[in-house]
Design a protein around this motif. Structure first.
Motif, mmCIF file in Angstrom:
data_model
loop_
_atom_site.group_PDB
_atom_site.id
_atom_site.type_symbol
_atom_site.label_atom_id
_atom_site.label_comp_id
_atom_site.label_asym_id
_atom_site.label_seq_id
_atom_site.Cartn_x
_atom_site.Cartn_y
_atom_site.Cartn_z
ATOM 1 N N ASN A 67 0.822 -1.210 0.000
ATOM 2 C CA ASN A 67 0.000 0.000 0.000
ATOM 3 C C ASN A 67 0.858 1.262 0.000
ATOM 4 O O ASN A 67 0.498 2.266 0.608
ATOM 5 C CB ASN A 67 -0.949 -0.003 1.208
ATOM 6 C CG ASN A 67 -2.130 0.934 0.998
ATOM 7 O OD1 ASN A 67 -2.426 1.309 -0.135
ATOM 8 N ND2 ASN A 67 -2.789 1.310 2.075
ATOM 9 N N GLY A 88 4.234 10.864 2.252
ATOM 10 C CA GLY A 88 5.678 10.607 2.158
ATOM 11 C C GLY A 88 6.253 11.268 0.917
ATOM 12 O O GLY A 88 5.505 11.743 0.062
ATOM 13 N N LEU A 91 8.852 8.806 -4.727
ATOM 14 C CA LEU A 91 9.922 7.803 -4.645
ATOM 15 C C LEU A 91 10.848 7.754 -5.852
ATOM 16 O O LEU A 91 11.793 6.974 -5.858
ATOM 17 C CB LEU A 91 9.330 6.428 -4.365
ATOM 18 C CG LEU A 91 8.748 6.275 -2.955
ATOM 19 C CD1 LEU A 91 8.281 4.850 -2.723
ATOM 20 C CD2 LEU A 91 9.734 6.689 -1.877
ATOM 21 N N MET A 119 5.369 8.444 9.961
ATOM 22 C CA MET A 119 4.074 7.844 9.618
ATOM 23 C C MET A 119 4.269 6.506 8.905
ATOM 24 O O MET A 119 3.357 5.701 8.809
ATOM 25 C CB MET A 119 3.326 8.759 8.642
ATOM 26 C CG MET A 119 2.942 10.088 9.196
ATOM 27 S SD MET A 119 1.390 9.979 10.059
ATOM 28 C CE MET A 119 0.260 9.652 8.695
ATOM 29 N N MET A 120 5.453 6.335 8.358
ATOM 30 C CA MET A 120 5.703 5.139 7.563
ATOM 31 C C MET A 120 5.736 3.897 8.449
ATOM 32 O O MET A 120 6.420 3.866 9.452
ATOM 33 C CB MET A 120 7.036 5.295 6.829
ATOM 34 C CG MET A 120 7.486 4.021 6.184
ATOM 35 S SD MET A 120 8.029 4.282 4.522
ATOM 36 C CE MET A 120 8.867 2.722 4.246
ATOM 37 N N PHE A 123 7.684 -2.551 7.784
ATOM 38 C CA PHE A 123 7.007 -3.662 7.118
ATOM 39 C C PHE A 123 7.467 -5.036 7.580
ATOM 40 O O PHE A 123 6.820 -6.033 7.302
ATOM 41 C CB PHE A 123 7.145 -3.525 5.602
ATOM 42 C CG PHE A 123 6.269 -2.432 5.068
ATOM 43 C CD1 PHE A 123 4.943 -2.696 4.759
ATOM 44 C CD2 PHE A 123 6.739 -1.139 4.920
ATOM 45 C CE1 PHE A 123 4.101 -1.694 4.296
ATOM 46 C CE2 PHE A 123 5.911 -0.123 4.456
ATOM 47 C CZ PHE A 123 4.596 -0.405 4.146
HETATM 48 C C1 HEC Z 1 1.346 5.694 6.018
HETATM 49 C C2 HEC Z 1 2.185 6.303 5.029
HETATM 50 C C3 HEC Z 1 3.294 5.510 4.383
HETATM 51 C C4 HEC Z 1 3.229 4.276 3.775
HETATM 52 C C5 HEC Z 1 2.050 3.326 3.684
HETATM 53 C C6 HEC Z 1 4.537 4.039 3.226
HETATM 54 N N1 HEC Z 1 5.366 5.088 3.492
HETATM 55 FE FE1 HEC Z 1 7.307 5.284 2.897
HETATM 56 N N2 HEC Z 1 7.461 7.046 3.903
HETATM 57 C C7 HEC Z 1 6.417 7.693 4.530
HETATM 58 C C8 HEC Z 1 6.912 8.950 5.091
HETATM 59 C C9 HEC Z 1 6.085 9.954 5.858
HETATM 60 C C10 HEC Z 1 8.287 9.006 4.757
HETATM 61 C C11 HEC Z 1 9.285 10.123 5.093
HETATM 62 C C12 HEC Z 1 10.059 9.724 6.278
HETATM 63 C C13 HEC Z 1 9.731 10.616 7.428
HETATM 64 O O1 HEC Z 1 8.767 10.307 8.136
HETATM 65 O O2 HEC Z 1 10.409 11.614 7.587
HETATM 66 C C14 HEC Z 1 8.590 7.797 4.014
HETATM 67 C C15 HEC Z 1 9.849 7.501 3.504
HETATM 68 C C16 HEC Z 1 10.117 6.466 2.638
HETATM 69 C C17 HEC Z 1 11.381 6.244 1.987
HETATM 70 C C18 HEC Z 1 12.610 7.154 2.078
HETATM 71 C C19 HEC Z 1 12.343 8.154 0.968
HETATM 72 C C20 HEC Z 1 13.289 9.316 0.863
HETATM 73 O O3 HEC Z 1 13.375 9.859 -0.239
HETATM 74 O O4 HEC Z 1 13.891 9.684 1.850
HETATM 75 C C21 HEC Z 1 11.224 5.135 1.208
HETATM 76 C C22 HEC Z 1 12.270 4.499 0.307
HETATM 77 C C23 HEC Z 1 9.877 4.657 1.394
HETATM 78 N N3 HEC Z 1 9.237 5.488 2.272
HETATM 79 C C24 HEC Z 1 9.354 3.564 0.754
HETATM 80 C C25 HEC Z 1 8.075 3.049 0.993
HETATM 81 C C26 HEC Z 1 7.582 1.824 0.402
HETATM 82 C C27 HEC Z 1 8.333 0.990 -0.611
HETATM 83 C C28 HEC Z 1 6.344 1.618 0.934
HETATM 84 C C29 HEC Z 1 5.441 0.444 0.722
HETATM 85 C C30 HEC Z 1 6.029 -0.879 0.993
HETATM 86 C C31 HEC Z 1 6.055 2.738 1.822
HETATM 87 N N4 HEC Z 1 7.131 3.580 1.837
HETATM 88 C C32 HEC Z 1 4.865 2.893 2.520
HETATM 89 C C33 HEC Z 1 5.114 7.251 4.632
HETATM 90 C C34 HEC Z 1 4.654 6.015 4.186
#
Ligand code: HEC
Length: 158
Positions: A67, A88, A91, A119-120, A123
């Motif tokens: 997701n 977020g 990507l 918030m991320m 996994f």
């Molecule tokens: C509920 C929201 C949410 C979900 C679902 C989510 N992310 Fe994120 N992600 C974030 C946020 C917010 C950040 C920024 C980090 C921070 O909190 O400062 C982030 C950061 C990242 C980063 C670092 C990016 C950067 O440029 O610094 C990666 C790679 C990433 N996410 C991959 C994923 C992947 C792949 C998935 C699915 C398997 C995923 N994320 C699911 C919210 C989410």
């Protein structure tokens, strides 16, 4: 004269073979994973096998699995239509900003690798949040291999 014990030699060979085979495919439990460099890196595959980018792309888009689109814009998937969240960062180019070991750590446990209040979701972590539904207790959102698959896919994003 000492007689060679072929049965025991054969036994050792078989045992070594089994150990090698299981070593090559050693999936790690969340608690066994070794984070390096201040929790920013996980060097080796957590499933013991390389990821599959094609499988990872599907997991990325699947609402019940990664997701990822709920929070991240991914231009490579503009064909998927629907809603791309902006919670977020986008990507694209993520592979140039982070090393593989860093991306793996972010996917496995973002709370550890990035910040405790991101918030991320993590996994492949058992501490995904306090308000967790009973059916998700003691379970990770993705399997070790699914994390490696998503990692392989994310690494293709230009
Ligand atoms: C509920 C929201 C949410 C979900 C679902 C989510 N992310 Fe994120 N992600 C974030 C946020 C917010 C950040 C920024 C980090 C921070 O909190 O400062 C982030 C950061 C990242 C980063 C670092 C990016 C950067 O440029 O610094 C990666 C790679 C990433 N996410 C991959 C994923 C992947 C792949 C998935 C699915 C398997 C995923 N994320 C699911 C919210 C989410």
């Amino acid at each position: 004269m000492k007689r060679t014990n072929y049965t025991s030699i054969l036994g050792s060979v078989l045992l070594a073979g089994t150990l090698l085979a299981s070593g090559a495919n050693a999936q790690m439990a969340p608690g066994e994973i070794k984070f390096m460099d201040d929790n920013s890196k996980i060097e080796a595959s957590i499933s013991g096998s390389p990821g599959d980018a094609v499988a990872g792309r599907k997991i990325f888009a699947n609402r019940k699995l990664g997701n990822c689109l709920a929070c991240h814009i991914n231009t490579e998937m503009s064909d998927q239509g629907g809603f791309h969240g902006e919670i977020g960062p986008p990507l694209e180019g993520v592979n140039e900003r982070w090393e593989e070991a860093e991306l793996r750590a972010i996917l496995v446990d973002s709370k550890k690798a990035l910040s405790e209040d991101t918030m991320m979701p993590g996994f492949y972590s058992l501490s995904v949040g306090v308000r967790i539904a009973d059916k998700f207790k003691d379970k990770t959102i993705l399997s070790a291999q699914q994390v490696e698959d998503v990692l392989a896919y994310v690494k293709t994003l230009k």
